[in-house]
Design a protein around this motif. Structure first.
Motif, mmCIF file in Angstrom:
data_model
loop_
_atom_site.group_PDB
_atom_site.id
_atom_site.type_symbol
_atom_site.label_atom_id
_atom_site.label_comp_id
_atom_site.label_asym_id
_atom_site.label_seq_id
_atom_site.Cartn_x
_atom_site.Cartn_y
_atom_site.Cartn_z
ATOM 1 N N ASN A 1 0.801 -1.224 0.000
ATOM 2 C CA ASN A 1 0.000 0.000 0.000
ATOM 3 C C ASN A 1 0.839 1.281 0.000
ATOM 4 N N ASP A 2 2.105 1.139 -0.342
ATOM 5 C CA ASP A 2 3.007 2.307 -0.434
ATOM 6 C C ASP A 2 3.026 3.140 0.835
ATOM 7 N N MET A 3 3.047 2.485 1.968
ATOM 8 C CA MET A 3 3.191 3.230 3.224
ATOM 9 C C MET A 3 4.631 3.098 3.712
ATOM 10 N N THR A 4 5.088 4.121 4.435
ATOM 11 C CA THR A 4 6.448 4.085 4.965
ATOM 12 C C THR A 4 6.472 3.341 6.296
ATOM 13 N N MET A 5 7.471 2.486 6.443
ATOM 14 C CA MET A 5 7.668 1.780 7.713
ATOM 15 C C MET A 5 8.825 2.462 8.430
ATOM 16 N N ILE A 6 8.541 3.081 9.545
ATOM 17 C CA ILE A 6 9.602 3.748 10.322
ATOM 18 C C ILE A 6 10.076 2.759 11.385
ATOM 19 N N ALA A 7 11.306 2.282 11.228
ATOM 20 C CA ALA A 7 11.822 1.239 12.132
ATOM 21 C C ALA A 7 12.328 1.885 13.409
ATOM 22 N N TYR A 8 11.638 1.582 14.537
ATOM 23 C CA TYR A 8 12.157 2.106 15.811
ATOM 24 C C TYR A 8 13.045 1.078 16.496
ATOM 25 N N SER A 9 13.871 1.586 17.421
ATOM 26 C CA SER A 9 14.933 0.776 18.042
ATOM 27 C C SER A 9 15.739 0.010 16.984
ATOM 28 N N PRO A 10 16.190 0.699 15.919
ATOM 29 C CA PRO A 10 16.873 -0.006 14.837
ATOM 30 C C PRO A 10 18.172 -0.676 15.288
ATOM 31 N N LEU A 11 18.785 -0.109 16.344
ATOM 32 C CA LEU A 11 20.030 -0.701 16.864
ATOM 33 C C LEU A 11 19.726 -1.575 18.082
ATOM 34 N N ASP A 12 18.477 -2.000 18.187
ATOM 35 C CA ASP A 12 18.063 -2.844 19.305
ATOM 36 C C ASP A 12 18.497 -2.223 20.635
ATOM 37 N N GLN A 13 18.251 -0.923 20.748
ATOM 38 C CA GLN A 13 18.561 -0.150 21.959
ATOM 39 C C GLN A 13 20.030 -0.267 22.348
ATOM 40 N N GLY A 14 20.887 -0.367 21.360
ATOM 41 C CA GLY A 14 22.334 -0.392 21.625
ATOM 42 C C GLY A 14 22.879 -1.798 21.772
ATOM 43 N N ASN A 15 22.006 -2.801 21.736
ATOM 44 C CA ASN A 15 22.509 -4.187 21.846
ATOM 45 C C ASN A 15 23.207 -4.601 20.546
ATOM 46 N N LEU A 16 22.851 -3.938 19.472
ATOM 47 C CA LEU A 16 23.472 -4.139 18.156
ATOM 48 C C LEU A 16 23.420 -5.574 17.661
ATOM 49 N N SER A 17 23.920 -6.495 18.424
ATOM 50 C CA SER A 17 23.856 -7.891 17.988
ATOM 51 C C SER A 17 24.170 -8.789 19.171
ATOM 52 N N SER A 18 23.655 -10.024 19.127
ATOM 53 C CA SER A 18 23.965 -10.957 20.205
ATOM 54 C C SER A 18 25.426 -11.388 20.063
ATOM 55 N N PRO A 19 26.096 -11.667 21.203
ATOM 56 C CA PRO A 19 27.514 -12.027 21.135
ATOM 57 C C PRO A 19 27.788 -13.178 20.160
ATOM 58 N N SER A 20 26.892 -14.163 20.102
ATOM 59 C CA SER A 20 27.179 -15.344 19.279
ATOM 60 C C SER A 20 27.049 -15.051 17.780
ATOM 61 N N LYS A 21 26.376 -13.948 17.432
ATOM 62 C CA LYS A 21 26.151 -13.693 16.005
ATOM 63 C C LYS A 21 26.920 -12.488 15.483
ATOM 64 N N LYS A 22 27.655 -11.834 16.373
ATOM 65 C CA LYS A 22 28.282 -10.565 16.010
ATOM 66 C C LYS A 22 29.353 -10.730 14.929
ATOM 67 N N ALA A 23 30.035 -11.894 14.924
ATOM 68 C CA ALA A 23 31.168 -12.096 14.006
ATOM 69 C C ALA A 23 30.763 -11.854 12.554
ATOM 70 N N CYS A 24 29.570 -12.322 12.205
ATOM 71 C CA CYS A 24 29.078 -12.178 10.827
ATOM 72 C C CYS A 24 29.001 -10.700 10.452
ATOM 73 N N LEU A 25 28.501 -9.863 11.372
ATOM 74 C CA LEU A 25 28.371 -8.426 11.099
ATOM 75 C C LEU A 25 29.733 -7.753 11.072
ATOM 76 N N GLU A 26 30.616 -8.213 11.976
ATOM 77 C CA GLU A 26 31.954 -7.595 12.039
ATOM 78 C C GLU A 26 32.727 -7.824 10.748
ATOM 79 N N GLU A 27 32.577 -9.020 10.208
ATOM 80 C CA GLU A 27 33.285 -9.350 8.968
ATOM 81 C C GLU A 27 32.802 -8.446 7.820
ATOM 82 N N ILE A 28 31.473 -8.287 7.745
ATOM 83 C CA ILE A 28 30.910 -7.445 6.676
ATOM 84 C C ILE A 28 31.345 -5.987 6.887
ATOM 85 N N ALA A 29 31.330 -5.549 8.148
ATOM 86 C CA ALA A 29 31.728 -4.167 8.450
ATOM 87 C C ALA A 29 33.172 -3.933 8.017
#
Ligand code: NAP
Length: 379
Positions: free
Chosen positions: A195-223
Motif C-alpha cells: 500500500n506504499d506506506m512508509t515503515m519507520i523502524a524504531y529501536s533499529p540498533l536494538d537499543q544499543g545491543n546491536l547484535s547478540s555475542p554469538s552472532k556478532k562475528a558475521c556483522l563484524e566481517e561485513i563491516a
C-alpha cells in the motif's frame, strides 16, 4: 528540506514528500519517562550535528522526557525549522477527539513551531473508536497544524482498520524493527509495501545491543569489508528493505556521525541474504509458567507482578491488560515479549521477563496460565 551527500531519501507514503532514510530518534534526548534538563547543550549539539550530516528527520513524543524531548528539539531547530522534518506522537490516554487536539497544541508549544510534519498515534487505544482519533488528526491537518498522519505500535488488524478509514492520508507506521525483532516482516511490513506506506523502524540498533555475542562475528566481517562499523551495517541492512526508514537514537556526537555516514557504502545482495539468514528464527514460544515476572520495570516504569494485580489495573494503564486480552483472544499476533534465561534457582522458573509485562499479562488473561507465549530470548 535540503539534501545531503551520502544520504538516501525515500517517499513518505504517497504524500509526495521525501524523507531521509536515516533520522534521529529522541527517546532519551531530554529524558526517558521523566525530564532530564541537565544536558540540553549536549543533546542539541548532537541533534544539530545529525542535521548537518543529513539526518534532518527527528522523531519524538509527548511522553519522552515528560515533554522535555520536544522542548530540546524546539531549541535545536531554531532558525532552521523548515529544513527539519519533525515527527511527534500523542499518548493513548489522549486519543479522544478533544484529547488529540489539546495534546497537539501542547506539543506545538514545546516544539516552538506552528506545525508538526508527522503526527502519530503512539499506541492504539481500544477504548476509543479509531474513527474519532483519526478524525481529530484530519482536523489538525485541515487547520495546517499537522502535515501528515501516521500510527505506531499497530498490529496488522489495527493498521488495516486505520488504512480503511484514511486511505492514502495514512502515510506511515512506526514499529520496532531490528535484527533481533523481525516480527513485522510477516505482519505489517508486507502491508506497507503493498500500500506504499512508509515503515519507520524504531529501536533499529536494538537499543544499543546491536547484535547478540554469538552472532556478532558475521556483522563484524561485513563491516570490515566495507571499512565501516557494525552499527552502520545494521542500519544499512534495514534501509535496504523496501519502504523502511530507520531512526537510531544517539546523544553521543561520535555515534551520530557514525550513524549519519552509514549509507556511504551499500551492502551487496549476498551480504543482505547472509544477515537475513544469520538473524532468522529468533522468535520462540515458551510456557508462561516458566517465566518469572521480575519487579523492576524497564526504564523504572511500574508494572504488575501478579495476575490479580494485572486484572485490577490499579496503575491505570491504557489500554489495560484486560483490554489487550480481548484482541489477543481474537487471534491477533502479539509483539513477542523479551526474556532471558534466569540465573536464579528460586521458584523453578527458566526465564526472567525483561520487557512486555502488559502484553504478558494480557496473554495470560486471554489464554490461561498453561499457555505458551511468543518470546524473543536475549543472550
Ligand atoms: N513508537 C514507539 O513506541 C517507540 C519505542 C521505542 C523507540 N522509538 C523511537 O525510536 C528511536 C530509536 O530507538 P531506541 O532509542 O529505542 O534505540 P536504538 O536507536 O536502537 O538504540 C539507541 C542506543 O544505541 C546507542 N547507539 C546509537 N548509535 C550507536 C552507534 N553508532 N554505536 C553504538 N551504539 C549506538 C545509543 O547510545 P548513545 O546515545 O550513547 O549513542 C543508545 O543507547 C527512539 O529514540 C524513538 O524516537 C519509538
Amino acid at each position: 528540506m535540503g539534501v545531503a551527500l551520502g544520504m538516501i531519501y525515500k517517499p513518505l507514503g504517497k504524500s509526495g514528500c521525501l524523507v531521509p532514510a536515516l533520522g534521529q530518534g529522541c527517546m532519551g534526548i531530554g529524558g526517558f519517562f521523566s525530564q532530564d534538563i541537565s544536558d540540553d547543550d549536549r543533546y542539541i549539539g548532537a541533534l544539530q550535528r545529525g542535521y548537518a550530516l543529513g539526518m534532518t528527520f527527528v522523531d519524538t513524543a509527548e511522553v519522552y522526557g515528560d515533554g522535555h524531548s520536544e522542548e530540546v528539539i524546539g531549541k535545536s531547530v531554531k532558525g532552521i525549522r523548515d529544513s527539519i522534518f519533525i515527527a511527534s506522537k500523542f499518548s493513548p490516554e489522549n486519543s479522544s477527539s478533544r484529547g488529540v487536539i489539546d495534546a497537539a497544541e501542547r506539543s506545538l508549544q514545546r516544539l516552538r513551531t506552528d506545525y508538526i510534519d508527522l503526527y502519530q498515534i503512539h499506541w492504539p487505544n481500544p477504548l476509543i473508536p479509531l474513527e474519532e482519533t483519526l478524525g481529530a488528526m484530519v482536523k489538525l491537518v485541515q487547520e495546517g497544524k499537522v502535515r501528515f498522519i501516521g500510527v505506531s505500535n499497530f498490529s496488522l488488524k489495527e493498521l488495516k482498520e486505520a488504512h480503511a478509514l484514511l486511505g492514502d492520508k495514512l502515510v506511515s507506521i512506526q514499529n520496532e524493527y531490528n535484527l533481533f525483532d523481525r516480527s513485522i516482516e510477516s505482519t505489517v511490513l508486507p502491508f506497507c509495501v503493498e500500500n506504499d506506506m512508509t515503515m519507520i523502524a524504531y529501536s533499529p540498533l536494538d537499543q544499543g545491543n546491536l547484535s547478540s555475542p554469538s552472532k556478532k562475528a558475521c556483522l563484524e566481517e561485513i563491516a570490515q569489508h566495507h571499512d565501516g562499523t557494525v552499527a552502520q551495517v545494521v542500519l544499512n541492512w534495514l534501509v535496504a528493505k523496501r519502504n523502511v526508514v530507520a531512526i537510531p537514537k544517539s546523544s553521543n556526537i561520535h555515534h551520530v556521525e557514525e550513524n549519519a555516514k552509514a549509507l556511504a557504502f551499500r551492502l551487496s545482495d549476498a551480504e543482505i541474504r547472509l544477515i537475513d539468514d544469520a538473524f532468522s528464527g529468533n522468535q520462540k514460544r515458551i510456557p508462561v509458567k516458566e517465566i518469572r515476572v521480575v519487579q523492576d520495570g524497564q526504564g523504572n516504569r511500574k508494572a504488575y507482578c501478579t495476575l490479580s494485580e494485572a486484572i485490577e489495573n490499579k496503575l491505570g494503564f491504557v489500554p489495560s491488560p484486560a483490554d489487550l486480552a480481548e484482541d489477543i483472544a481474537s487471534g491477533e499476533p502479539i509483539k513477542p515479549v523479551r526474556v532471558r534465561k534466569t540465573t536464579s534457582t528460586e521458584g523453578g522458573y527458566a526465564y526472567d521477563l525483561l520487557e512486555g509485562r502488559i502484553r504478558y499479562w494480557a496473554w495470560v488473561i486471554a489464554n490461561g496460565e498453561t499457555s505458551a507465549i511468543p518470546v524473543l530470548i536475549r543472550e
